[in-house]
Write an enzyme that holds these catalytic residues in place. Sequence first.
Site, PDB file in Angstrom:
ATOM      1  N   PRO A   2      16.393  -8.396 -58.264  1.00  0.00           N
ATOM      2  CG  PRO A   2      18.636  -8.732 -58.762  1.00  0.00           C
ATOM      3  CD  PRO A   2      17.528  -9.220 -57.887  1.00  0.00           C
ATOM      4  CD  GLU A   3      10.961  -5.954 -60.308  1.00  0.00           C
ATOM      5  OE1 GLU A   3      10.291  -5.457 -61.239  1.00  0.00           O
ATOM      6  OE2 GLU A   3      10.669  -5.782 -59.117  1.00  0.00           O
ATOM      7  CE  LYS A  60      11.570 -11.075 -62.744  1.00  0.00           C
ATOM      8  NZ  LYS A  60      10.819 -11.459 -61.535  1.00  0.00           N
ATOM      9  NE  ARG A 304       6.841 -11.075 -54.311  1.00  0.00           N
ATOM     10  CZ  ARG A 304       7.604 -10.953 -55.393  1.00  0.00           C
ATOM     11  NH1 ARG A 304       7.410 -11.724 -56.422  1.00  0.00           N
ATOM     12  NH2 ARG A 304       8.575 -10.063 -55.430  1.00  0.00           N
TER      13      ARG A 304
END
Length: 402
Positions: A2-3, A60, A304
């Site tokens: 989740p961002e 976050k 990433r």
Amino acid sequence: MPELPEVETVARDLRGLIVGATITGARGDWPRAIASHPTVEAFADAVAGRRVEAVGRRAKLVVVEFSGGAAPGRDPAGRDPAGRDPAGRDPAGRDPAGRDPAALTIHLKMTGQLFVVPASAPSDRHVHVALALDDGREIRFRDIRKFGRVGCWPRDPATGAVLVGEGGAELFAGHGPEPLDDAFTLRAFRARLRPRRGRLKPLLLDQGFIAGVGNIYADEALWRARLHPLRSAATLRPPDEARLYRELRAILAEAIERRGSSIDDYTAPDGDGSMQERLDVYQRTGEPCPRCGRPIRRIVAGARATHFCSWCQRLPAADRPGAAAILRATRAPAAKGARTTMGRRWTELAAEGSLGLTPAEAERAAAKARAERTRRAAATRRADARAGAGGARARARAGEDA
Ligand SMILES: [Zn+2]
């Protein structure tokens, strides 16, 4: 993971469900999920009796404000002769029960989920912390991979800052500004960006640069702004900076409106989001770029997965050798032997072999290609049937349309 938009959605859902409720206790089976206390019991003591005043988000993390949690003294109006504010807090921020100001933080990390349910509702083995409320409900923190953390921290009565550890360090001291804050203007963005020399993708992921941005929205914002993920911040011209600023804020705001992207295990207390349907490049390796139709590329940058269009997001010549070196260093073993080719009009940083499709991405791309072949074949058959002897010309037209 989740961002900002996903965590914001969780915080907003939670706000509607728990503000005004008082926590009566806590239970749990995984002490490491508690960041602030050595045991679940100590954590339960810290939260029991706390009334939830507000729920917000910083970076976050979900931040639950307890009674006494908001900084007193900000609004001296409305205090009684004893100096208590309308919520009954004394000048030191202690609530009517004499408790120091505090806040509960929840970091969902990879797979954390929050639910507010009746205490009698069936639970499962992935619920590692549960906070009991005085109205018979529970806030449940469910976390399959157990990377998530909750904590109950003191707040600085003067500033409202969340303090952690023995020395009282500020929990959010190392975090950059909130990208959607009114104070985060283009001018402020430029001031942060201009001293930086790093590549754009890792820079956007750096929580000390800007808070809350993760892999999904970094890739999407860069695609919308037509900036290559491996472009160095130093090569941006003022219009590039303005586009990046605008597109980053736009996609975060749109994602909040759509309740975030329900990818992997993300869901909010009130249900899933729909932003995943609006993503243009993230996890769409091999699919046509919505702007130019060329296949979306996937590279690994800063460990990433990074998705982009090598046509729309071109790299200035000055950045190419550096970017090629990064790719050589991070190339997955499966892509061994793939060469970096420099096209005449755009830089193709990775040949087909180094796309590195995940099985799910490969399947999606293959399904799309199959559907397209079927559609073309059907169009050709229809054209043949219509045109009879003139089929060749109709076929050619059908080919052009497709
Ligand atoms: Zn494109």
